[in-house]
Design an enzyme around this catalytic site. Structure first.
Site, PDB file in Angstrom:
ATOM      1  N   TYR A  16      -9.225   3.486 -10.372  1.00  0.00           N
ATOM      2  CA  TYR A  16      -7.763   3.595 -10.349  1.00  0.00           C
ATOM      3  C   TYR A  16      -7.117   3.298 -11.700  1.00  0.00           C
ATOM      4  O   TYR A  16      -5.897   3.425 -11.828  1.00  0.00           O
ATOM      5  CB  TYR A  16      -7.177   2.628  -9.304  1.00  0.00           C
ATOM      6  CG  TYR A  16      -7.644   2.898  -7.904  1.00  0.00           C
ATOM      7  CD1 TYR A  16      -7.277   4.063  -7.245  1.00  0.00           C
ATOM      8  CD2 TYR A  16      -8.453   1.982  -7.234  1.00  0.00           C
ATOM      9  CE1 TYR A  16      -7.700   4.320  -5.942  1.00  0.00           C
ATOM     10  CE2 TYR A  16      -8.885   2.228  -5.938  1.00  0.00           C
ATOM     11  CZ  TYR A  16      -8.504   3.393  -5.295  1.00  0.00           C
ATOM     12  OH  TYR A  16      -8.924   3.648  -4.016  1.00  0.00           O
ATOM     13  N   HIS A  21      -0.324   5.684 -10.274  1.00  0.00           N
ATOM     14  CA  HIS A  21       0.050   4.530  -9.448  1.00  0.00           C
ATOM     15  C   HIS A  21      -0.161   3.208 -10.190  1.00  0.00           C
ATOM     16  O   HIS A  21       0.336   2.173  -9.747  1.00  0.00           O
ATOM     17  CB  HIS A  21      -0.804   4.546  -8.173  1.00  0.00           C
ATOM     18  CG  HIS A  21      -0.055   4.163  -6.929  1.00  0.00           C
ATOM     19  ND1 HIS A  21       1.319   4.210  -6.796  1.00  0.00           N
ATOM     20  CD2 HIS A  21      -0.508   3.736  -5.711  1.00  0.00           C
ATOM     21  CE1 HIS A  21       1.666   3.832  -5.577  1.00  0.00           C
ATOM     22  NE2 HIS A  21       0.582   3.530  -4.902  1.00  0.00           N
ATOM     23  N   TYR A  75      -5.095  -4.667  -2.950  1.00  0.00           N
ATOM     24  CA  TYR A  75      -4.682  -3.288  -3.142  1.00  0.00           C
ATOM     25  C   TYR A  75      -3.162  -3.217  -3.054  1.00  0.00           C
ATOM     26  O   TYR A  75      -2.495  -4.151  -2.613  1.00  0.00           O
ATOM     27  CB  TYR A  75      -5.382  -2.375  -2.127  1.00  0.00           C
ATOM     28  CG  TYR A  75      -6.814  -2.126  -2.524  1.00  0.00           C
ATOM     29  CD1 TYR A  75      -7.124  -1.137  -3.459  1.00  0.00           C
ATOM     30  CD2 TYR A  75      -7.844  -2.920  -2.024  1.00  0.00           C
ATOM     31  CE1 TYR A  75      -8.436  -0.931  -3.867  1.00  0.00           C
ATOM     32  CE2 TYR A  75      -9.155  -2.722  -2.426  1.00  0.00           C
ATOM     33  CZ  TYR A  75      -9.444  -1.721  -3.349  1.00  0.00           C
ATOM     34  OH  TYR A  75     -10.736  -1.528  -3.764  1.00  0.00           O
ATOM     35  N   ASN A  77      -0.982  -1.913  -1.186  1.00  0.00           N
ATOM     36  CA  ASN A  77      -0.315  -2.149   0.097  1.00  0.00           C
ATOM     37  C   ASN A  77      -0.178  -3.628   0.450  1.00  0.00           C
ATOM     38  O   ASN A  77       0.592  -3.979   1.335  1.00  0.00           O
ATOM     39  CB  ASN A  77      -1.080  -1.459   1.237  1.00  0.00           C
ATOM     40  CG  ASN A  77      -1.093   0.045   1.089  1.00  0.00           C
ATOM     41  OD1 ASN A  77      -0.569   0.591   0.125  1.00  0.00           O
ATOM     42  ND2 ASN A  77      -1.695   0.725   2.050  1.00  0.00           N
ATOM     43  N   ASP A 102       5.491   2.413 -10.503  1.00  0.00           N
ATOM     44  CA  ASP A 102       5.651   3.851 -10.641  1.00  0.00           C
ATOM     45  C   ASP A 102       6.763   4.339  -9.720  1.00  0.00           C
ATOM     46  O   ASP A 102       7.040   3.739  -8.685  1.00  0.00           O
ATOM     47  CB  ASP A 102       4.340   4.559 -10.284  1.00  0.00           C
ATOM     48  CG  ASP A 102       3.882   4.227  -8.861  1.00  0.00           C
ATOM     49  OD1 ASP A 102       3.535   3.048  -8.622  1.00  0.00           O
ATOM     50  OD2 ASP A 102       3.888   5.105  -7.989  1.00  0.00           O
ATOM     51  N   ASN A 123       4.688   1.509  -1.132  1.00  0.00           N
ATOM     52  CA  ASN A 123       4.025   0.488  -0.311  1.00  0.00           C
ATOM     53  C   ASN A 123       3.912  -0.866  -0.990  1.00  0.00           C
ATOM     54  O   ASN A 123       3.908  -1.895  -0.324  1.00  0.00           O
ATOM     55  CB  ASN A 123       2.647   0.980   0.122  1.00  0.00           C
ATOM     56  CG  ASN A 123       2.735   2.082   1.164  1.00  0.00           C
ATOM     57  OD1 ASN A 123       3.664   2.112   1.960  1.00  0.00           O
ATOM     58  ND2 ASN A 123       1.787   3.007   1.141  1.00  0.00           N
TER      59      ASN A 123
END
Length: 197
Positions: A16, A21, A75, A77, A102, A123
């Site tokens: 990632y 993101h 993460y 979320n 973002d 999220n």
């Protein structure tokens, strides 16, 4: 000594690292680099944390305030877990919390600073609002644009930044770091006047 908490949002893991993101993580990395501060993973905090004194970070006045730069190890979320723990441990009120993230609804090259508001489907923000029971914190929103064609937003956000956008997003990350410095040292209105365009 009073503290500011700046949280860059993103997902942990090398897959990632260079995705749209994760521009919040990239901004936190840039601020830590400027401050010559190293990230560590304090026990129980669920985040990587770098600390500096604002005057030592080259951020100007007010001198002596502590700046805690964090990247949640949860993460996206579950970002609120780390933010709640950090804010509680360091006794940071929500008006000294800055969240960098973002924003699909802003084009690449657009940056917006504000305080409060909803989560707009993000999220990470949704989790922070749920854990703090308020949305009244500062946000630095970095435009990443919408995906082209029929590509899903999730696929776009979690895939490597397209080659055509890499340089522009790199510039925007540096500008977001400048905006964070201005917000903390000169206040929201002055930072908005300079960076909201």
């Amino acid at each position: 000594m009073t503290s500011w908490l700046l949280v860059g949002l993103g997902n942990p893991g090398p897959e990632y690292e260079r995705t749209p993101h994760n521009v919040g993580f990239m901004t936190a990395d840039e601020l830590a680099r400027r401050a010559r501060a190293s990230f560590s993973a304090p026990r129980g905090m669920r985040a990587w944390v770098a600390e500096t004194i604002i005057s030592a970070a080259g951020l100007g006045v007010p001198p002596g305030d502590k700046l805690i730069i964090a990247k949640p190890r949860t993460y996206m979320n579950e970002s609120g877990q780390a933010v709640r723990l950090l804010a509680g441990f360091h006794r940071v009120p929500t008006d000294r919390l800055v969240v960098v993230h973002d924003e699909l609804d802003l084009d690449v090259g657009q940056l917006r600073l504000k305080i409060g508001g909803g989560d707009n489907g993000h999220n990470g923000l949704k989790s922070i609002r749920a854990h703090l029971h308020t949305g009244d914190f500062h946000r630095v929103r970095i435009g990443v644009g919408r995906p082209p064609g029929r590509r899903s937003a999730t696929d776009y956000l979690l895939s490597p930044i397209p080659a055509a956008l890499r340089e522009d997003l790199g510039v925007e990350v540096a500008r977001a770091a400048d905006a964070c410095e201005a917000l903390i040292t000169r206040g929201l209105v002055a930072a908005q006047n300079e960076f909201n365009r």
